[in-house]
Scaffold this active site. Sequence first.
Site, PDB file in Angstrom:
ATOM      1  N   ARG A 310       0.841  -1.227   0.000  1.00  0.00           N
ATOM      2  CA  ARG A 310       0.000   0.000   0.000  1.00  0.00           C
ATOM      3  C   ARG A 310       0.866   1.263   0.000  1.00  0.00           C
ATOM      4  O   ARG A 310       0.479   2.271  -0.579  1.00  0.00           O
ATOM      5  CB  ARG A 310      -0.912   0.016   1.236  1.00  0.00           C
ATOM      6  N   LYS A 346      -6.556   1.518   2.110  1.00  0.00           N
ATOM      7  CA  LYS A 346      -7.655   0.549   2.082  1.00  0.00           C
ATOM      8  C   LYS A 346      -7.437  -0.544   3.135  1.00  0.00           C
ATOM      9  O   LYS A 346      -6.380  -1.181   3.195  1.00  0.00           O
ATOM     10  CB  LYS A 346      -7.724  -0.080   0.681  1.00  0.00           C
TER      11      LYS A 346
HETATM   12  N1  LIG Z   1       3.297 -11.717  -1.100  1.00  0.00           N
HETATM   13  C1  LIG Z   1       2.819 -10.721  -1.807  1.00  0.00           C
HETATM   14  N2  LIG Z   1       3.289 -10.476  -3.034  1.00  0.00           N
HETATM   15  C2  LIG Z   1       2.822  -9.478  -3.786  1.00  0.00           C
HETATM   16  N3  LIG Z   1       1.880  -8.636  -3.395  1.00  0.00           N
HETATM   17  C3  LIG Z   1       1.355  -8.818  -2.172  1.00  0.00           C
HETATM   18  C4  LIG Z   1       1.785  -9.869  -1.313  1.00  0.00           C
HETATM   19  N4  LIG Z   1       1.083  -9.820  -0.166  1.00  0.00           N
HETATM   20  C5  LIG Z   1       0.259  -8.784  -0.312  1.00  0.00           C
HETATM   21  N5  LIG Z   1       0.402  -8.188  -1.492  1.00  0.00           N
HETATM   22  C6  LIG Z   1      -0.323  -7.055  -2.028  1.00  0.00           C
HETATM   23  O1  LIG Z   1      -0.638  -6.179  -0.993  1.00  0.00           O
HETATM   24  C7  LIG Z   1      -1.797  -5.495  -1.348  1.00  0.00           C
HETATM   25  C8  LIG Z   1      -2.611  -5.280  -0.121  1.00  0.00           C
HETATM   26  O2  LIG Z   1      -3.173  -6.488   0.282  1.00  0.00           O
HETATM   27  P1  LIG Z   1      -4.548  -6.525   1.079  1.00  0.00           P
HETATM   28  O3  LIG Z   1      -4.770  -7.955   1.441  1.00  0.00           O
HETATM   29  O4  LIG Z   1      -4.497  -5.512   2.165  1.00  0.00           O
HETATM   30  O5  LIG Z   1      -5.628  -6.012   0.064  1.00  0.00           O
HETATM   31  P2  LIG Z   1      -6.565  -6.719  -0.960  1.00  0.00           P
HETATM   32  O6  LIG Z   1      -7.918  -6.155  -0.790  1.00  0.00           O
HETATM   33  O7  LIG Z   1      -6.431  -8.192  -0.843  1.00  0.00           O
HETATM   34  O8  LIG Z   1      -5.885  -6.255  -2.296  1.00  0.00           O
HETATM   35  P3  LIG Z   1      -6.421  -5.286  -3.422  1.00  0.00           P
HETATM   36  O9  LIG Z   1      -7.236  -4.204  -2.791  1.00  0.00           O
HETATM   37  O10 LIG Z   1      -5.161  -4.751  -4.067  1.00  0.00           O
HETATM   38  O11 LIG Z   1      -7.204  -6.144  -4.346  1.00  0.00           O
HETATM   39  C9  LIG Z   1      -2.516  -6.306  -2.405  1.00  0.00           C
HETATM   40  O12 LIG Z   1      -2.572  -5.553  -3.606  1.00  0.00           O
HETATM   41  C10 LIG Z   1      -1.642  -7.512  -2.594  1.00  0.00           C
HETATM   42  O13 LIG Z   1      -1.485  -7.783  -3.969  1.00  0.00           O
END
Ligand SMILES: Nc1ncnc2c1ncn2[C@@H]1O[C@H](COP(=O)(O)OP(=O)(O)OP(=O)(O)O)[C@@H](O)[C@H]1O
Length: 381
Positions: A310, A346
């Site tokens: 983020r 978010k």
């Molecule tokens: N291991 C990882 N590798 C790449 N990106 C990651 C990893 N873990 C988390 N993220 C990224 O961190 C961001 C935040 O994750 P979070 O679970 O808070 O939101 P989300 O609602 O699942 O994601 P989004 O709103 O982007 O669809 C996501 O966009 C996710 O792709």
Amino acid sequence: MNVTRGQEVNVCHDGVTSHFPDYLTLCVVLVMISCAVYQVVFSVIKLLLLGAICTAYISMALLTHGTLFDNQDALLLLSSGSGEVFVSRYVTAAVLVGFTVALVIHGRQTETTSRLDFLWKLQAHEEKDDIEHLQAYNRKLIANILPEHVAIHFLSVDKAPDELYHEECESVCILFASIPNFSDFYVELESNNEGVECLRLLNEIIADFDELLEEDRFRNIEKIKSTGATYMAAAGLTKATRDLKTFGHVTAMADYALRIRDQLEYVNEHSFNNFKIRIGINIGPVVAGVIGARKPQYDIWGNAVNVASRMDSTGELDKIQVTHEVYQILHKKGYPLTCRGAIKVKGKGDMITYFLNGRSHDTIEREEGSEQAATEERNHK
Ligand SMILES: Nc1ncnc2c1ncn2[C@@H]1O[C@H](COP(=O)(O)OP(=O)(O)OP(=O)(O)O)[C@@H](O)[C@H]1O
């Protein structure tokens, strides 16, 4: 020779005497065996040697010392009492010739077997070398796919094949760096080989970022992956690379973020592009693990990773956005930072974030020192 009982038998004595020269023949046979069987030489040499011994002995038996054999025949005739005996000098010659032929054939076979043995040994050595090279290549391949400590775990013999590799790590510093305007640059045209040239440039940028990690000061940073134009790295994934006293892994990550920003500027200058990087950094606990049996992938998960992502996605172009936790560490270490204020994240609500503006005095001094040392080394050469 025909000698009958009652006939006078003349036993000659002409210098060298032996009533039973067969003993001498047997000695020569022993000499021939030792030459033929125990000497590891070419079969041609054996042939010449055996031929020479055989010829010399036969000449002796037939020409110079033939009487010795005649005497033996006479003595045998006397003791056996029968009417006829073989002429032993010819028998000896025939036996020696036959024996020589047998030894030569044996020598040829031994040589062929030895040569085959040698070739098989050579082949076995080559195959062993190939296997060792392949093993080293596989190790290197695994070490490139997985971090070193994970690769060691996977290569260990006492590892259960279906065992899930995972570990919880405290205070890991996570970086996400993306080039948002790369998608504007990527177009599939005939002139750029259907987009391949764009990918070539992206590959060069990512490879440059990878190469920077080879530097000693970034040794505690591990690349996690690159997805499209987003690069992900983490520092402090092992006890050896995590520095909970001076937070060296966090300062290393800050320096790395500044370094990749400079590197992209350098690429822009040389490729006449205007790529912009956006970087986010956070620190916190993560779970690290390897997923998949085929093409296994090492990755990290957890709230700290989501927040780091983020920090990138809510950041600004050409800026490095960090969380309050990272700010606290970097500020103490003398890094210049500016407070951005509260931003909406978010799933996290409002977060106070900071922009990292440059290097600390320590880093600048260290970099100048190493640059000076490199210049001195060049001049010295
Ligand atoms: N291991 C990882 N590798 C790449 N990106 C990651 C990893 N873990 C988390 N993220 C990224 O961190 C961001 C935040 O994750 P979070 O679970 O808070 O939101 P989300 O609602 O699942 O994601 P989004 O709103 O982007 O669809 C996501 O966009 C996710 O792709």
